[in-house]
Scaffold this motif. Structure first.
Motif, PDB file in Angstrom:
ATOM      1  N   VAL A  90      23.959 -77.044 -47.235  1.00 17.13           N
ATOM      2  CA  VAL A  90      22.528 -77.005 -46.911  1.00 17.13           C
ATOM      3  C   VAL A  90      22.222 -77.939 -45.746  1.00 17.13           C
ATOM      4  O   VAL A  90      21.429 -77.615 -44.856  1.00 17.13           O
ATOM      5  N   ASP A  91      22.875 -79.088 -45.734  1.00 21.72           N
ATOM      6  CA  ASP A  91      22.659 -80.061 -44.662  1.00 21.72           C
ATOM      7  C   ASP A  91      22.935 -79.465 -43.278  1.00 21.72           C
ATOM      8  O   ASP A  91      22.288 -79.831 -42.297  1.00 21.72           O
ATOM      9  N   LYS A  92      23.870 -78.530 -43.197  1.00 22.05           N
ATOM     10  CA  LYS A  92      24.168 -77.896 -41.911  1.00 22.05           C
ATOM     11  C   LYS A  92      22.991 -77.102 -41.375  1.00 22.05           C
ATOM     12  O   LYS A  92      22.908 -76.830 -40.175  1.00 22.05           O
ATOM     13  N   THR A  93      22.063 -76.724 -42.253  1.00 24.69           N
ATOM     14  CA  THR A  93      20.928 -75.886 -41.857  1.00 24.69           C
ATOM     15  C   THR A  93      19.643 -76.677 -41.671  1.00 24.69           C
ATOM     16  O   THR A  93      18.655 -76.132 -41.179  1.00 24.69           O
ATOM     17  N   THR A  94      19.621 -77.951 -42.062  1.00 23.66           N
ATOM     18  CA  THR A  94      18.371 -78.701 -42.087  1.00 23.66           C
ATOM     19  C   THR A  94      18.009 -79.331 -40.743  1.00 23.66           C
ATOM     20  O   THR A  94      18.876 -79.639 -39.923  1.00 23.66           O
ATOM     21  N   SER A  95      16.719 -79.553 -40.598  1.00 21.23           N
ATOM     22  CA  SER A  95      16.241 -80.406 -39.516  1.00 21.23           C
ATOM     23  C   SER A  95      16.189 -81.852 -39.985  1.00 21.23           C
ATOM     24  O   SER A  95      16.389 -82.780 -39.206  1.00 21.23           O
ATOM     25  N   TRP A  96      15.917 -82.015 -41.287  1.00 23.85           N
ATOM     26  CA  TRP A  96      15.840 -83.341 -41.899  1.00 23.85           C
ATOM     27  C   TRP A  96      16.504 -83.303 -43.277  1.00 23.85           C
ATOM     28  O   TRP A  96      16.221 -82.416 -44.070  1.00 23.85           O
ATOM     29  N   THR A  97      17.360 -84.269 -43.533  1.00 20.21           N
ATOM     30  CA  THR A  97      17.960 -84.449 -44.854  1.00 20.21           C
ATOM     31  C   THR A  97      17.536 -85.819 -45.354  1.00 20.21           C
ATOM     32  O   THR A  97      17.751 -86.826 -44.672  1.00 20.21           O
ATOM     33  N   THR A  98      16.929 -85.863 -46.538  1.00 22.50           N
ATOM     34  CA  THR A  98      16.297 -87.094 -47.004  1.00 22.50           C
ATOM     35  C   THR A  98      16.707 -87.427 -48.436  1.00 22.50           C
ATOM     36  O   THR A  98      17.232 -86.580 -49.164  1.00 22.50           O
ATOM     37  N   SER A  99      16.423 -88.656 -48.829  1.00 19.88           N
ATOM     38  CA  SER A  99      16.686 -89.077 -50.206  1.00 19.88           C
ATOM     39  C   SER A  99      15.656 -90.101 -50.638  1.00 19.88           C
ATOM     40  O   SER A  99      15.002 -90.745 -49.807  1.00 19.88           O
ATOM     41  N   VAL A 100      15.542 -90.244 -51.946  1.00 15.24           N
ATOM     42  CA  VAL A 100      14.705 -91.268 -52.551  1.00 15.24           C
ATOM     43  C   VAL A 100      15.557 -92.039 -53.544  1.00 15.24           C
ATOM     44  O   VAL A 100      16.334 -91.451 -54.295  1.00 15.24           O
ATOM     45  N   CYS A 101      15.441 -93.362 -53.521  1.00 12.90           N
ATOM     46  CA  CYS A 101      16.117 -94.200 -54.509  1.00 12.90           C
ATOM     47  C   CYS A 101      17.635 -93.935 -54.466  1.00 12.90           C
ATOM     48  O   CYS A 101      18.227 -93.877 -53.393  1.00 12.90           O
ATOM     49  N   THR A 102      18.249 -93.744 -55.618  1.00 12.66           N
ATOM     50  CA  THR A 102      19.701 -93.545 -55.671  1.00 12.66           C
ATOM     51  C   THR A 102      20.136 -92.159 -55.209  1.00 12.66           C
ATOM     52  O   THR A 102      21.333 -91.862 -55.219  1.00 12.66           O
ATOM     53  N   GLY A 103      19.196 -91.335 -54.775  1.00 12.33           N
ATOM     54  CA  GLY A 103      19.567 -90.061 -54.165  1.00 12.33           C
ATOM     55  C   GLY A 103      20.450 -90.257 -52.946  1.00 12.33           C
ATOM     56  O   GLY A 103      21.270 -89.390 -52.596  1.00 12.33           O
ATOM     57  N   ILE A 156       7.019 -91.502 -51.697  1.00 11.37           N
ATOM     58  CA  ILE A 156       5.732 -91.069 -51.146  1.00 11.37           C
ATOM     59  C   ILE A 156       5.622 -91.524 -49.698  1.00 11.37           C
ATOM     60  O   ILE A 156       5.239 -90.759 -48.814  1.00 11.37           O
ATOM     61  N   ASP A 157       5.976 -92.780 -49.446  1.00 13.69           N
ATOM     62  CA  ASP A 157       5.934 -93.298 -48.075  1.00 13.69           C
ATOM     63  C   ASP A 157       6.898 -92.532 -47.171  1.00 13.69           C
ATOM     64  O   ASP A 157       6.583 -92.238 -46.012  1.00 13.69           O
ATOM     65  N   MET A 158       8.079 -92.228 -47.695  1.00 10.94           N
ATOM     66  CA  MET A 158       9.053 -91.471 -46.904  1.00 10.94           C
ATOM     67  C   MET A 158       8.504 -90.106 -46.522  1.00 10.94           C
ATOM     68  O   MET A 158       8.635 -89.659 -45.373  1.00 10.94           O
ATOM     69  N   ALA A 159       7.868 -89.430 -47.481  1.00 14.04           N
ATOM     70  CA  ALA A 159       7.340 -88.095 -47.212  1.00 14.04           C
ATOM     71  C   ALA A 159       6.200 -88.142 -46.191  1.00 14.04           C
ATOM     72  O   ALA A 159       6.096 -87.261 -45.333  1.00 14.04           O
ATOM     73  N   LEU A 160       5.359 -89.156 -46.266  1.00 11.98           N
ATOM     74  CA  LEU A 160       4.299 -89.312 -45.263  1.00 11.98           C
ATOM     75  C   LEU A 160       4.897 -89.614 -43.889  1.00 11.98           C
ATOM     76  O   LEU A 160       4.433 -89.094 -42.863  1.00 11.98           O
ATOM     77  N   TYR A 161       5.929 -90.439 -43.862  1.00 11.61           N
ATOM     78  CA  TYR A 161       6.644 -90.764 -42.622  1.00 11.61           C
ATOM     79  C   TYR A 161       7.203 -89.490 -41.997  1.00 11.61           C
ATOM     80  O   TYR A 161       7.071 -89.249 -40.782  1.00 11.61           O
ATOM     81  N   LEU A 162       7.809 -88.646 -42.829  1.00 11.73           N
ATOM     82  CA  LEU A 162       8.379 -87.387 -42.357  1.00 11.73           C
ATOM     83  C   LEU A 162       7.290 -86.416 -41.929  1.00 11.73           C
ATOM     84  O   LEU A 162       7.410 -85.741 -40.896  1.00 11.73           O
ATOM     85  N   SER A 163       6.221 -86.343 -42.699  1.00 11.61           N
ATOM     86  CA  SER A 163       5.114 -85.451 -42.362  1.00 11.61           C
ATOM     87  C   SER A 163       4.555 -85.765 -40.977  1.00 11.61           C
ATOM     88  O   SER A 163       4.273 -84.860 -40.184  1.00 11.61           O
ATOM     89  N   LYS A 165       6.055 -86.944 -38.469  1.00 10.98           N
ATOM     90  CA  LYS A 165       6.979 -86.472 -37.449  1.00 10.98           C
ATOM     91  C   LYS A 165       6.874 -84.960 -37.240  1.00 10.98           C
ATOM     92  O   LYS A 165       7.099 -84.455 -36.142  1.00 10.98           O
ATOM     93  N   ILE A 166       6.549 -84.248 -38.321  1.00  9.75           N
ATOM     94  CA  ILE A 166       6.542 -82.780 -38.261  1.00  9.75           C
ATOM     95  C   ILE A 166       5.182 -82.215 -37.873  1.00  9.75           C
ATOM     96  O   ILE A 166       5.080 -81.356 -36.996  1.00  9.75           O
ATOM     97  N   VAL A 167       4.127 -82.689 -38.533  1.00  6.21           N
ATOM     98  CA  VAL A 167       2.794 -82.090 -38.311  1.00  6.21           C
ATOM     99  C   VAL A 167       1.820 -83.025 -37.611  1.00  6.21           C
ATOM    100  O   VAL A 167       0.689 -82.644 -37.327  1.00  6.21           O
ATOM    101  N   GLY A 168       2.240 -84.254 -37.345  1.00  2.00           N
ATOM    102  CA  GLY A 168       1.408 -85.157 -36.589  1.00  2.00           C
ATOM    103  C   GLY A 168       0.541 -86.079 -37.436  1.00  2.00           C
ATOM    104  O   GLY A 168       0.428 -85.942 -38.655  1.00  2.00           O
ATOM    105  N   GLU A 169      -0.081 -87.016 -36.747  1.00  2.00           N
ATOM    106  CA  GLU A 169      -0.843 -88.068 -37.418  1.00  2.00           C
ATOM    107  C   GLU A 169      -2.087 -87.539 -38.123  1.00  2.00           C
ATOM    108  O   GLU A 169      -2.360 -87.911 -39.273  1.00  2.00           O
TER     109      GLU A 169
END
Length: 232
Positions: A90-103, A156-163, A165-169
């Motif tokens: 799946v990582d080969k197809t992604t624009s972003w690969t992310t994790s939370v905590c021990t992920g 939550i902070d990570m997802a907002l950080y990513l958002s 980058k993708i859809v703007g402030e």
């Protein structure tokens, strides 16, 4: 925009639901919860179950991949070659690969973070070095297309950080307002660097108790030096 959130037995639910609530609010976005096999997944608390509609055999690509963490369940996932192979595919197809905590441990075990900096929950973070990853105690770490977040609420902070980058402030601010994410903790104890030593000890004892409960919920897990490190 196709978002995959991988879930598994023993997951810490907020690790998945926090990013979900942010990312699902981005325009033109579909979110899929995916497990090794579709069906019931149990959270690490033992009190929450979710019914997952998709297995890894059915979903092979995504724009965003999110790997949540767990108290102890991630150790079992890290030993599953089938799951690690799927993450790499799946990582080969992604624009972003992310994790939370021990992920982040799953990403590291899959060989995706070798030589890169990454973060995780403060208690097991040093396990990242076992896979050639450089552990750093930061809330969010971005390295190339990989974004790792610290423990639980950091998702939550990570997802907002990513958002942003993708859809703007502007749209990201609207998402933050839509979920009314306005954290105002009564204590400044949520960061490992700021916490007092006695608070760290108490928190560590609570996590060790949860880890022991997690082993019981998940059945027998082969003990290793990594598990012993977490339990200490």
């Amino acid at each position: 925009m196709k978002v995959i959130i991988y879930v598994y037995d023993g997951i810490t639910m907020l690790d998945a639901i926090g990013p979900y609530e942010v990312l699902r609010n981005m325009n033109d976005t579909e979110v899929y919860f995916v497990a090794e096999k579709k069906g019931e997944i149990k959270a690490d608390s033992g009190f929450i179950d979710i019914n997952v509609k998709y297995g890894i055999d059915e979903i092979k690509s995504a724009d965003i991949l999110v790997i949540p963490g767990s108290t102890i369940g991630f150790m079992k996932e890290m030993k599953k070659d089938r799951v690690l192979k799927w993450i790499k595919e799946v990582d080969k197809t992604t624009s972003w690969t992310t994790s939370v905590c021990t992920g982040s441990m799953l990403l590291a075990a899959a060989g995706l973070l070798a030589g890169l900096k990454a973060t995780s929950h403060w208690k097991p973070i040093n396990l990242l070095s076992d896979y050639g990853t450089i552990p750093v105690r930061e809330r969010i770490v971005e390295q190339e297309k990989y974004i790792t977040a610290a423990g639980v609420s950091a998702g939550i902070d990570m997802a907002l950080y990513l958002s942003e980058k993708i859809v703007g402030e502007e749209e990201t601010k609207a998402i933050q307002l839509a979920i009314e994410y306005d954290p105002q903790p009564i204590f400044d104890a949520g960061n490992y660097s700021n916490a007092e030593e006695n608070i760290k000890k108490i928190a560590g004892a609570k996590l060790t108790k949860d880890a022991k409960k997690g082993i019981g919920l998940l059945g027998m897990i082969q003990h290793s030096k990594s598990i012993l490190k977490i339990m200490k």
